[in-house]
Write a protein that holds these residues in place. Structure first.
Motif, mmCIF file in Angstrom:
data_model
loop_
_atom_site.group_PDB
_atom_site.id
_atom_site.type_symbol
_atom_site.label_atom_id
_atom_site.label_comp_id
_atom_site.label_asym_id
_atom_site.label_seq_id
_atom_site.Cartn_x
_atom_site.Cartn_y
_atom_site.Cartn_z
ATOM 1 N N ASP A 1 0.853 -1.194 0.000
ATOM 2 C CA ASP A 1 0.000 0.000 0.000
ATOM 3 C C ASP A 1 0.890 1.245 0.000
ATOM 4 O O ASP A 1 1.496 1.582 1.008
ATOM 5 C CB ASP A 1 -0.873 -0.052 1.268
ATOM 6 N N ARG B 1 1.282 5.422 -1.216
ATOM 7 C CA ARG B 1 0.398 6.544 -1.573
ATOM 8 C C ARG B 1 1.151 7.853 -1.792
ATOM 9 O O ARG B 1 2.091 8.160 -1.073
ATOM 10 C CB ARG B 1 -0.637 6.765 -0.459
ATOM 11 N N THR C 1 -1.504 4.559 -4.891
ATOM 12 C CA THR C 1 -2.720 5.356 -4.733
ATOM 13 C C THR C 1 -2.347 6.838 -4.799
ATOM 14 O O THR C 1 -1.497 7.293 -4.032
ATOM 15 C CB THR C 1 -3.378 5.058 -3.363
ATOM 16 N N PRO D 1 -7.186 2.569 5.604
ATOM 17 C CA PRO D 1 -7.671 1.777 4.463
ATOM 18 C C PRO D 1 -8.822 2.435 3.714
ATOM 19 O O PRO D 1 -8.932 2.283 2.497
ATOM 20 C CB PRO D 1 -8.149 0.465 5.111
ATOM 21 N N LYS E 1 -8.061 4.531 0.307
ATOM 22 C CA LYS E 1 -7.190 3.898 -0.686
ATOM 23 C C LYS E 1 -7.680 4.056 -2.129
ATOM 24 O O LYS E 1 -7.128 3.465 -3.050
ATOM 25 C CB LYS E 1 -7.019 2.410 -0.325
ATOM 26 N N SER F 1 -7.681 5.497 -5.489
ATOM 27 C CA SER F 1 -6.783 6.354 -6.266
ATOM 28 C C SER F 1 -7.581 7.296 -7.169
ATOM 29 O O SER F 1 -8.632 6.940 -7.698
ATOM 30 C CB SER F 1 -5.833 5.496 -7.110
#
Ligand code: NAP
Length: 320
Positions: free
Chosen positions: A137, A139, A216, A270, A273, A275
């Protein structure tokens, strides 16, 4: 090994306001924070003032108003040997009272260089660092603002942002050019234009790289954080009245602490998340108000404009 590693986030402009409180909030959640700041001493004091533990952060120099400095920061970051799991593009300047444009060492107008071009270069290069991180994960978050959007109440106050056909960028963005649309210098509009570019950059990153990298890409409006030093270059009377007005009349006021928590949530939680999303908590802040994905302004959702902004920005930062 990977399971026990602390996640690493780079936050630009973490020496005050939203960036500082985002750093604090992420450090509290167990992240290792690289505070990318132009004033190292100030950043160190700020981190101590908000009670960040010594082992939760490091401070590295960056001046986003200089493209060479951005490149230098990236090479310094790489010497840390830490994978990059998240990048928060937060630093900004707002110079509403200047009459003549200030210039970056490259000769570009300084507000747009600091808020947009410096971050554009950083995102584009550090995408490679992020790809190399083993985390699942990852970002990239770019701070937006309601003033980018004339469809929102807070965005209706003139001068409105307008990138036009980006003729100023196409003409090289050096003297005598000072605005992205190539028109007369207006410092407030320069700030708003730069924030349109921030949202467009996030959307272009999403369009170009989300599927292939799984990263993301998001943006957010954390609320009106009316008492941050962002307004330090405004009239002293404005600095007094604006927070009062946002607290008592519009109800849009958000504390620096809460804005920092919101950024941290968009980086780490979460539920953020998705995008390509632009997150907002609305203009009137209710206690425990919930977030939602907000439609961005017509300019910021214009894919053709996004592509032109991308190509011209890449040229200006030397990546084309
Ligand atoms: P702030 O307190 O003035 O923080 C701005 C940060 O950017 C400071 O750490 C500042 O460093 C840094 N910075 C400025 N120029 C820089 C440069 N050339 N190189 C490196 N760092 C630089 O402002 P803020 O209100 O927290 O704003 C942070 C972000 O939130 C901005 O992107 C802004 O557009 C967004 N935002 C703010 C509001 C609001 O109401 N305040 C609302 C929506 C969105 P120094 O400490 O050295 O000056």
């Amino acid at each position: 090994m990977e399971q026990n590693r602390k996640s690493t986030v780079v936050i630009t402009g973490a020496s005050s306001g939203v960036g500082l409180y985002a750093a604090k909030a992420l450090a509290k959640r167990g992240w290792y924070v690289v505070m990318a700041c132009r004033d190292l001493e100030k950043a160190q004091k700020a981190a101590q003032t908000v009670g960040m533990s010594q082992d939760s952060y490091t401070i590295q120099h960056i001046d986003l108003g200089s493209l060479d400095s951005v490149r230098q920061f990236i090479s310094n970051f790489r010497t840390l040997g830490r994978p990059l799991d998240a990048l928060v593009c937060n630093a900004a300047i707002y110079m509403p009272l200047i009459k003549e444009p200030l210039r970056s060492p490259e000769g570009y107008e300084l507000t747009v260089t600091t808020n947009h071009l410096g971050h554009f270069l950083m995102c584009k290069i550090m995408l490679e660092d992020m790809k190399r991180s083993p985390a699942e994960d990852k970002r990239m978050v770019i701070l937006g603002t309601v003033t980018h959007n004339p469809d929102e109440l807070g965005g209706k106050i003139p001068p409105r942002p307008d990138l036009g056909n980006l003729d100023g960028f196409a003409a090289g963005f050096r003297e005598p050019v000072s605005m992205i649309d190539g028109k007369k210098f207006e410092p407030v509009k320069a700030y708003k234009d730069s924030k349109v570019c921030n949202v467009l950059t996030m959307r272009e990153l999403h369009r170009r790289y989300h599927e292939s990298t799984g990263i993301t890409f998001t943006s957010l409006y954390p609320g009106c954080v009316a008492d941050t030093p962002l307004f330090r270059n405004h009239y002293p009377l404005f600095q007094k009245i604006f927070p009062w007005f946002q607290k008592n009349i519009t109800g849009g006021y958000v504390s620096q602490e809460l804005a920092g928590e919101r950024v941290a949530a968009v980086v780490a939680d979460p539920e953020y998340k998705q995008s390509g999303a632009y997150w907002s908590w609305g203009n009137r802040q209710k206690k425990n108000g919930t977030s939602f994905v907000q439609k961005v302004s017509p300019q910021a959702r214009d894919d053709e404009k996004g592509e032109r902004m991308w190509d011209l920005s890449a040229k200006l930062v030397g990546l084309a």
